[in-house]
Write a protein that holds these residues in place. Structure first.
Motif, PDB file in Angstrom:
ATOM      1  N   GLN A   1      12.583 -70.755  26.235  1.00 38.36           N
ATOM      2  CA  GLN A   1      12.212 -70.539  27.630  1.00 38.36           C
ATOM      3  C   GLN A   1      12.434 -69.112  27.928  1.00 38.36           C
ATOM      4  OE1 GLN A   1      13.178 -73.332  30.213  1.00 38.36           O
ATOM      5  NE2 GLN A   1      12.500 -74.978  28.927  1.00 38.36           N
TER       6      GLN A   1
ATOM      7  N   SER B   1      14.001 -66.660  30.831  1.00 41.05           N
ATOM      8  CA  SER B   1      14.645 -66.861  31.828  1.00 41.05           C
ATOM      9  C   SER B   1      14.176 -66.591  33.216  1.00 41.05           C
ATOM     10  CB  SER B   1      15.875 -65.680  31.563  1.00 41.05           C
ATOM     11  OG  SER B   1      15.605 -64.376  31.655  1.00 41.05           O
ATOM     12  N   ARG B   2      15.029 -66.962  34.316  1.00 42.12           N
ATOM     13  CA  ARG B   2      14.450 -66.527  35.571  1.00 42.12           C
ATOM     14  C   ARG B   2      14.392 -65.164  35.792  1.00 42.12           C
ATOM     15  NH1 ARG B   2      17.993 -70.028  39.096  1.00 42.12           N
ATOM     16  NH2 ARG B   2      16.867 -69.037  40.801  1.00 42.12           N
ATOM     17  N   ALA B   3      15.498 -64.410  35.216  1.00 40.43           N
ATOM     18  CA  ALA B   3      15.680 -62.791  35.283  1.00 40.43           C
ATOM     19  C   ALA B   3      14.370 -62.405  34.580  1.00 40.43           C
ATOM     20  CB  ALA B   3      17.009 -62.706  34.623  1.00 40.43           C
TER      21      ALA B   3
ATOM     22  N   GLU C   1      11.412 -63.555  35.012  1.00 37.75           N
ATOM     23  CA  GLU C   1      10.501 -63.966  35.777  1.00 37.75           C
ATOM     24  C   GLU C   1      10.686 -63.039  37.010  1.00 37.75           C
ATOM     25  OE1 GLU C   1      10.999 -68.075  37.054  1.00 37.75           O
ATOM     26  OE2 GLU C   1      10.315 -68.718  34.946  1.00 37.75           O
ATOM     27  N   LEU C   2      11.727 -62.756  37.456  1.00 38.51           N
ATOM     28  CA  LEU C   2      12.181 -61.714  38.508  1.00 38.51           C
ATOM     29  C   LEU C   2      11.480 -60.232  38.057  1.00 38.51           C
ATOM     30  CD1 LEU C   2      13.327 -60.847  40.999  1.00 38.51           C
ATOM     31  CD2 LEU C   2      15.448 -60.509  39.949  1.00 38.51           C
TER      32      LEU C   2
ATOM     33  N   GLU D   1       7.890 -60.277  38.689  1.00 43.60           N
ATOM     34  CA  GLU D   1       7.477 -60.263  39.952  1.00 43.60           C
ATOM     35  C   GLU D   1       7.712 -58.815  40.565  1.00 43.60           C
ATOM     36  OE1 GLU D   1       9.804 -63.009  42.110  1.00 43.60           O
ATOM     37  OE2 GLU D   1       9.365 -64.709  40.875  1.00 43.60           O
TER      38      GLU D   1
ATOM     39  N   ALA E   1      22.528 -60.799  34.896  1.00 42.47           N
ATOM     40  CA  ALA E   1      21.143 -61.030  34.941  1.00 42.47           C
ATOM     41  C   ALA E   1      20.117 -60.011  34.476  1.00 42.47           C
ATOM     42  CB  ALA E   1      20.730 -61.132  36.446  1.00 42.47           C
TER      43      ALA E   1
ATOM     44  N   ASP F   1      14.966 -60.937  27.328  1.00 43.04           N
ATOM     45  CA  ASP F   1      13.635 -61.571  27.287  1.00 43.04           C
ATOM     46  C   ASP F   1      12.609 -60.543  27.159  1.00 43.04           C
ATOM     47  OD1 ASP F   1      14.839 -64.008  27.213  1.00 43.04           O
ATOM     48  OD2 ASP F   1      14.542 -64.506  29.395  1.00 43.04           O
TER      49      ASP F   1
ATOM     50  N   SER G   1      19.719 -64.350  44.086  1.00 43.56           N
ATOM     51  CA  SER G   1      19.018 -65.679  44.113  1.00 43.56           C
ATOM     52  C   SER G   1      18.858 -66.249  42.868  1.00 43.56           C
ATOM     53  CB  SER G   1      17.528 -65.358  44.655  1.00 43.56           C
ATOM     54  OG  SER G   1      16.799 -64.578  43.527  1.00 43.56           O
ATOM     55  N   LEU G   2      19.396 -65.734  41.626  1.00 42.02           N
ATOM     56  CA  LEU G   2      19.145 -66.176  40.353  1.00 42.02           C
ATOM     57  C   LEU G   2      20.440 -67.414  40.396  1.00 42.02           C
ATOM     58  CD1 LEU G   2      18.247 -63.273  38.101  1.00 42.02           C
ATOM     59  CD2 LEU G   2      16.699 -65.071  39.272  1.00 42.02           C
TER      60      LEU G   2
END
Length: 135
Positions: free
Chosen positions: A9, A11-13, A15-16, A19, A77, A84, A132-133
């Motif tokens: 997967q 990470s949300r980082a 994805e940030l 964005e 983060a 990634d 926010s992560l």
């Protein structure tokens, strides 16, 4: 009994970062990323064992992210995102199907990951959003 491989997967980082960079062709995650990354991990373990720690050490040392966000949390983060982004670039630049990677291909993957993180990500926006992560 066969055990299914744990899916890789991002990470949300990561994805940030996507964005913040907006649509960026070099950030597109290739189709088949997960199995290809798993293959690279198996077949190029020695190479990755040298590259990844050095790249992450440079990413930790050469940035201002601690001053732009939540200190150590923001650094963690940033490093996760850097990791990634490099993984995606390695899959994009290294040959698929078991062919040996060349030094030039590895260098290009690192250069592109560095370019993305240093020159396309607004570190102030990342630092502010990194909090926010943790939620």
């Amino acid at each position: 009994a066969l055990v299914a491989a744990k899916p890789v997967q991002l990470s949300r980082a990561f994805e940030l970062v996507t964005e913040l960079t907006g649509p960026h062709p070099s950030m597109a995650v290739p189709l088949g990323f997960q199995p290809e990354w798993q293959r690279l991990e198996r077949e190029a373990a020695d190479l990755l064992g040298q590259i990844m720690p050095r790249y992450l050490a440079a990413a930790a040392f050469g940035n201002w992210i601690a001053y732009r966000g939540q200190g150590l949390r923001s650094i963690a983060a940033w490093l996760r995102a850097s990791y990634d982004v490099l993984r995606v670039q390695l899959v994009r630049h290294l040959p698929a199907g078991g062919e040996a990677a060349t030094r030039a291909q590895v260098i290009e993957a690192i250069r592109m990951a560095d370019y993305i993180m240093v020159h396309t990500v607004d570190s102030l926006a990342f630092g502010r959003a990194a909090a926010s992560l943790e939620r």
